[in-house]
Design a protein around this motif. Structure first.
Motif, PDB file in Angstrom:
ATOM      1  N   PRO A 107      -4.910  63.280   4.483  1.00 58.22           N
ATOM      2  CA  PRO A 107      -4.880  62.483   3.247  1.00 58.22           C
ATOM      3  C   PRO A 107      -5.252  61.030   3.528  1.00 58.22           C
ATOM      4  CG  PRO A 107      -2.903  63.829   3.444  1.00 58.22           C
ATOM      5  CD  PRO A 107      -3.612  63.915   4.763  1.00 58.22           C
ATOM      6  N   ALA A 139      -3.419  57.208  -8.305  1.00 57.33           N
ATOM      7  CA  ALA A 139      -4.027  58.390  -7.693  1.00 57.33           C
ATOM      8  C   ALA A 139      -4.024  58.285  -6.172  1.00 57.33           C
ATOM      9  CB  ALA A 139      -5.456  58.565  -8.207  1.00 57.33           C
ATOM     10  N   LYS A 140      -4.237  57.082  -5.649  1.00 53.25           N
ATOM     11  CA  LYS A 140      -4.244  56.914  -4.192  1.00 53.25           C
ATOM     12  C   LYS A 140      -2.857  57.192  -3.599  1.00 53.25           C
ATOM     13  CE  LYS A 140      -7.362  55.695  -2.202  1.00 53.25           C
ATOM     14  NZ  LYS A 140      -8.431  56.471  -1.559  1.00 53.25           N
ATOM     15  N   CYS A 168      -2.421  60.996  -3.677  1.00 49.68           N
ATOM     16  CA  CYS A 168      -3.263  61.632  -2.650  1.00 49.68           C
ATOM     17  C   CYS A 168      -2.663  61.424  -1.256  1.00 49.68           C
ATOM     18  CB  CYS A 168      -4.677  61.049  -2.686  1.00 49.68           C
ATOM     19  SG  CYS A 168      -5.677  61.605  -4.082  1.00 49.68           S
ATOM     20  N   ALA A 219       0.061  63.868  -0.508  1.00 53.46           N
ATOM     21  CA  ALA A 219      -0.262  65.285  -0.672  1.00 53.46           C
ATOM     22  C   ALA A 219      -0.599  65.945   0.670  1.00 53.46           C
ATOM     23  CB  ALA A 219      -1.422  65.437  -1.653  1.00 53.46           C
ATOM     24  N   TYR A 232      -6.550  68.370   3.298  1.00 46.73           N
ATOM     25  CA  TYR A 232      -7.628  69.222   2.791  1.00 46.73           C
ATOM     26  C   TYR A 232      -8.116  70.083   3.960  1.00 46.73           C
ATOM     27  CZ  TYR A 232     -12.521  70.385   1.705  1.00 46.73           C
ATOM     28  OH  TYR A 232     -13.720  71.038   1.535  1.00 46.73           O
ATOM     29  N   TRP A 286      -5.029  67.220  -0.954  1.00 47.08           N
ATOM     30  CA  TRP A 286      -5.125  65.942  -1.662  1.00 47.08           C
ATOM     31  C   TRP A 286      -6.398  65.814  -2.485  1.00 47.08           C
ATOM     32  CZ3 TRP A 286      -9.278  62.838  -0.558  1.00 47.08           C
ATOM     33  CH2 TRP A 286      -9.947  63.082   0.641  1.00 47.08           C
ATOM     34  N   ARG A 287      -7.443  66.574  -2.116  1.00 52.58           N
ATOM     35  CA  ARG A 287      -8.704  66.477  -2.854  1.00 52.58           C
ATOM     36  C   ARG A 287      -8.568  67.010  -4.282  1.00 52.58           C
ATOM     37  NH1 ARG A 287     -14.404  66.983  -0.504  1.00 52.58           N
ATOM     38  NH2 ARG A 287     -14.171  69.099  -1.308  1.00 52.58           N
ATOM     39  N   GLU A 288      -7.633  67.913  -4.511  1.00 54.54           N
ATOM     40  CA  GLU A 288      -7.406  68.414  -5.868  1.00 54.54           C
ATOM     41  C   GLU A 288      -6.970  67.279  -6.782  1.00 54.54           C
ATOM     42  OE1 GLU A 288      -4.608  71.659  -8.303  1.00 54.54           O
ATOM     43  OE2 GLU A 288      -4.133  71.084  -6.237  1.00 54.54           O
ATOM     44  N   ILE A 289      -6.056  66.436  -6.283  1.00 57.05           N
ATOM     45  CA  ILE A 289      -5.582  65.299  -7.072  1.00 57.05           C
ATOM     46  C   ILE A 289      -6.712  64.307  -7.318  1.00 57.05           C
ATOM     47  CG2 ILE A 289      -3.961  63.351  -7.098  1.00 57.05           C
ATOM     48  CD1 ILE A 289      -2.076  65.091  -5.392  1.00 57.05           C
ATOM     49  N   GLU A 290      -7.511  64.039  -6.278  1.00 59.02           N
ATOM     50  CA  GLU A 290      -8.633  63.121  -6.424  1.00 59.02           C
ATOM     51  C   GLU A 290      -9.616  63.617  -7.478  1.00 59.02           C
ATOM     52  OE1 GLU A 290     -10.930  60.754  -3.089  1.00 59.02           O
ATOM     53  OE2 GLU A 290     -11.859  62.724  -3.355  1.00 59.02           O
ATOM     54  N   SER A 309      -8.053  63.336 -10.989  1.00 57.32           N
ATOM     55  CA  SER A 309      -7.977  61.933 -11.399  1.00 57.32           C
ATOM     56  C   SER A 309      -9.341  61.422 -11.864  1.00 57.32           C
ATOM     57  CB  SER A 309      -7.463  61.081 -10.237  1.00 57.32           C
ATOM     58  OG  SER A 309      -7.650  59.711 -10.488  1.00 57.32           O
TER      59      SER A 309
END
Length: 454
Positions: free
Chosen positions: A24, A144-145, A148, A151, A154, A182-186, A189
């Motif tokens: 992350p 969002a940061k 991420c 989280a 990835y 964490w890429r899912e959240i990015e 967002s």
């Protein structure tokens, strides 16, 4: 090659699969926030700092002028509460199950005066309701940061296939996602904010392959590619370059590295632009002629990042009481005196670099040389030619019209120009007419009117 491949059978001679993990991201310090806001929204470094400062003054964001991407151990519980609140507040997080892990961003040794940039508990109460569009975008980036950073990693499988065909060997690379982490959240967002990262590289997904697999009648295509010159700096890439300038040459124990600090880099960029050494063209920062010339004449000692690092280290030492302010200032005075003595004047060739560039407004009707605008006239650049048009020419003064650069350029190009609202001394009224350049080659240039009275 194309014909040979199309007539042959393609064989997968090697297939390598490797599981990889991308950790992350860290939290935002000011420079990282400025870089991402520039890349995604085109905000300048100064705009980002101004928006962050406004959010800080509204008590919605922590102190923005920080150079740390970490939090301290005593902040873990409050930060987890903050994450829980954000998951409820942000619509794109409502279906995401996040098990917050702050281990990677918790490090007391990497927090000096201020911790990383975070939303505050006050923000959880007020949300985005009172924010401007730009403040909302910046606040969303910070939220969002944090999510991420807490989280899971990835995970993906990197696939490298070697294909043999027609006596040639080809390599294909792709990846298969195993865990979005964490890429899912990015992604959620950015989709919610309609953000587009122009620098993001598209992912290549290969079809299922097996070593020894064959392909009959393969389609072949030859594409011609060229290497590209380095791209011009954006504020994103320039901030990165400033942060890492001279990294290899700077001592490991230097307190400060790079050019400027997180708090001063935006001001440095704005200073270069306001002083005329650089200019903005869209997102790009382009050096001007004066910028190139300044870099050419400055002594190496003033352009080396090592000087900044050395001064930064000594200033930190002064703040800690381990260095002497008097010794530091004495060293600067001695260096300044040496520079003034050595570079009290620059060579004639270097002085010419800063001669203002003249822009020709047209061609001389007598000799064909360039015509330039002076303070009081428009003159031929050939000194042997006497062609000159005076801005205070009686012809234009009588008609109460300014003899502008645009009028002069039109006369030189077409020999005539249409002018509206000229004053007539006979009738006391105005009229539109065509002014002709009636040059006879004498000392003075003449003009006459073919008028079209209304």
């Amino acid at each position: 090659m194309k014909a040979a491949c199309e007539k042959s059978q393609a064989v997968c001679t090697s297939l390598k699969k490797e599981k990889k993990t991308v950790a992350p991201p860290k939290l935002f310090d000011l420079t990282a926030l400025q870089r991402e806001a520039n890349r995604l929204y085109g905000f300048t470094a100064k705009q980002t700092l101004d928006y962050a400062q406004a959010l800080y003054e509204k008590r919605l964001l922590t102190y923005p002028r920080t150079d740390s991407k970490y939090i301290t151990s005593d902040m873990q519980d409050s930060t987890k509460e903050l994450i829980t609140g954000l998951c409820s507040l942000l619509p794109f997080m409502r279906d995401v199950k996040l098990q917050a892990d702050l281990t990677r961003v918790c490090d007391n040794s990497k927090v000096t005066d201020h911790h990383a940039i975070l939303p505050t508990a006050e923000f959880l109460k007020t949300g985005f309701s009172s924010l401007t569009d730009s403040e909302t975008k910046l606040m969303t980036l910070v939220c969002a940061k944090l999510l991420c950073a807490a989280a899971a990693p990835y995970e993906y499988e990197a696939v490298t296939a070697v294909i043999s065909c027609g006596g040639y060997t080809f390599t294909a690379k792709g990846k298969t996602t195993l865990c979005e982490g964490w890429r899912e959240i990015e992604k959620l967002s950015r989709a919610a904010s309609e953000e587009q990262d122009e620098d993001a590289e598209p992912e290549t997904v290969l079809p299922p392959l097996a070593e020894g697999q064959t392909f009959d009648n393969p389609a072949a295509e030859i594409s011609e590619c060229y290497t590209q010159p380095p791209k011009a700096y954006t504020e994103d890439t320039l901030l990165s370059a400033m942060e890492n300038a001279g990294k290899e040459e700077t001592p490991e124990d230097a307190e400060r590295k790079g050019l400027g600090t997180t708090a001063t880099r935006a001001g440095i960029i704005e200073k270069l632009i306001s002083a005329g050494f650089a200019e903005r063209k869209g997102k790009k920062l382009i050096p001007t002629k004066d910028g190139y010339n300044l870099a050419a004449i400055l002594p190496d000692s003033l352009t080396s990042p090592q000087l900044t690092a050395e001064w930064g280290t000594r200033l930190t030492g002064i703040a800690k009481g381990s260095d002497s302010p008097a010794d530091f200032m004495r060293g600067i005075e001695e260096m300044t005196a040496g520079l003034v003595k050595t570079y009290s004047a620059i060579s004639e060739d270097k002085a010419k670099l800063f001669t203002p560039q003249r822009e020709a407004i047209g061609t001389c009707p007598r000799c064909g040389a360039a015509v330039y605008e002076g303070k009081k006239n428009f003159y031929c650049s050939d000194r042997a030619c006497s062609f000159v048009m005076w801005k205070n020419d009686r012809f234009f003064e009588q008609r109460k019209k300014a003899f502008t650069k645009a009028i002069a350029a039109a006369l030189l190009k077409d020999g005539k120009v249409k002018i509206k609202g000229m004053y007539s001394t006979k009738t006391g009224k105005t009229f539109d007419g065509v002014v002709l350049l009636a040059d006879t080659g004498g000392k003075y240039v003449n003009f006459r009117v073919e008028q079209n009275r209304k």
